[in-house]
Enzyme design. Structure first.
Site, PDB file in Angstrom:
ATOM      1  N   LEU A  16      22.381  28.918  40.703  1.00  0.00           N
ATOM      2  CA  LEU A  16      21.400  29.980  40.491  1.00  0.00           C
ATOM      3  C   LEU A  16      20.237  29.838  41.462  1.00  0.00           C
ATOM      4  O   LEU A  16      19.707  28.747  41.670  1.00  0.00           O
ATOM      5  CB  LEU A  16      20.882  29.945  39.054  1.00  0.00           C
ATOM      6  CG  LEU A  16      21.813  30.529  37.991  1.00  0.00           C
ATOM      7  CD1 LEU A  16      21.268  30.241  36.592  1.00  0.00           C
ATOM      8  CD2 LEU A  16      21.984  32.029  38.188  1.00  0.00           C
ATOM      9  N   CYS A  96      27.288  25.848  32.202  1.00  0.00           N
ATOM     10  CA  CYS A  96      25.821  25.898  32.264  1.00  0.00           C
ATOM     11  C   CYS A  96      25.225  25.599  30.890  1.00  0.00           C
ATOM     12  O   CYS A  96      25.604  26.229  29.901  1.00  0.00           O
ATOM     13  CB  CYS A  96      25.363  27.268  32.751  1.00  0.00           C
ATOM     14  SG  CYS A  96      23.566  27.388  32.933  1.00  0.00           S
ATOM     15  N   GLY A 229      27.844  20.589  45.403  1.00  0.00           N
ATOM     16  CA  GLY A 229      26.738  21.461  45.047  1.00  0.00           C
ATOM     17  C   GLY A 229      25.516  21.250  45.904  1.00  0.00           C
ATOM     18  O   GLY A 229      25.439  21.669  47.054  1.00  0.00           O
TER      19      GLY A 229
END
Length: 331
Positions: A16, A96, A229
């Site tokens: 995000l 999440c 990531g």
């Protein structure tokens, strides 16, 4: 090599506020084969929102849409829309842990409802031909036994999900922030390895704490794929070696200066649509990490790219502060 085996072999995690279309365009200049994910987009935003939540650049392929939601009909509607727009894959977020996500009844809390996840996967698969995949944790709260994880995978794979990305940490749904949930629960790579041994017919990728391509190659001895990531975002030139090191390609390694030059016309197009320079350059701050002048590059972009009169030429001006010829990434 199948689509799943090729595209999950190395991917950049959906993050995000980070993996937006500007980052993905930039990342694609560094690696041709890396699978890129959107930020998580909720079904509510797609169905009821007024923004262009599914917009992307054609240059981003292969690109996957990550969906957040738990209503099978709404997920199917969004998956169909994604396929119509040309996305290569739809991924369901079951990882999440944020409070906002839990309040919407999606994300990691869905691990406790494998039947609902299975129904959602089935609903999406009924209306699309592109792969429907799931990204999940290895457990939640005190539901963290291996049996809990295998039951989840058994039920969801029975509904037709053939590809999972396993974030090798459990998630605490209360008491820890999303950031803490990425750092405090211990990594358990062996549990992911065991899952692959017990489900050899599934395509399984590993996520969590991976920082180097050497680590990636170690994990690929056990798993079908790896997902990186924060490291791929903060040190983006890592991606320049992926095509050679992970995919065995002999194509030239991207040169950092050439990448910056190619980003200039992209920023020009973004400005023409009403955007600002920093919408793009914020993703490029780590490009010259470790080289003389990298700090000046970062400072120039950080201090000036947000100004209303900033132009794409700022990229070239900042790059001029990087003082020595740049080495090629080594496979």
């Amino acid at each position: 090599m199948s689509y799943a085996e090729h595209n999950c072999r190395f991917s950049v995690a959906p993050m995000l506020d980070w993996t937006d279309r500007h980052y993905r365009y930039f990342a694609r200049l560094l690696s041709r084969h890396t699978l890129l994910y959107t930020e998580m987009v909720t079904t509510g935003a797609i169905i009821h929102g007024k923004g262009d939540y599914l917009g992307y650049n054609q240059e981003e392929h292969p690109v996957a849409l990550q969906l957040g939601g738990s209503n099978p009909e709404e997920l199917a509607l969004c998956a169909k829309r994604a396929e119509e727009l040309g996305y290569d894959e739809v991924n369901l977020n079951v990882g999440c842990p944020s409070d906002r996500v839990q309040n919407g009844r999606f994300g990691a809390c869905l691990m406790a409802e494998p039947e609902l996840v299975a129904q959602s996967v089935d609903a999406m698969r009924q209306v699309v031909d592109i792969p429907v995949t799931v990204k999940t944790r290895i457990g939640i709260d005190d539901q963290d036994s291996y049996e809990f994880l295998t039951r989840f995978v058994e039920l969801v794979s029975a509904a037709g999900c053939e590809q999972f990305t396993i974030h090798a940490r459990k998630a605490w749904l209360s008491g820890l922030s999303p950031k803490e949930n990425r750092e405090i629960p211990p990594l358990d790579y062996e549990r992911a390895y065991q899952l692959k041994r017990d489900f050899p017919h599934l395509t399984l990728a590993l996520n969590g704490g991976i920082k180097t391509l050497e680590e990636c190659q170690t994990h690929l001895k056990q798993m079908d794929g790896v997902m990186v990531g924060r490291e791929a975002y903060q040190n983006p030139y890592l991606l320049a070696a992926v095509d050679r090191a992970i995919y065995g390609c002999d194509t030239p390694v991207a040169d950092r200066r050439e990448v910056v030059e190619k980003m200039v016309p992209y920023v020009e197009r973004h400005l023409a649509r009403g955007g600002r320079v920093n919408h793009v350059t914020r993703h490029m701050l780590g490009l010259f990490n470790g080289l003389p002048g990298a700090r000046t590059w970062r400072r120039t972009l950080s201090e000036r790219a947000h100004l209303a009169d900033a132009t794409p030429a700022l990229l070239l001006e900042a790059m001029a502060q990087v003082g020595e010829p740049l080495e090629q990434a080594q496979a």
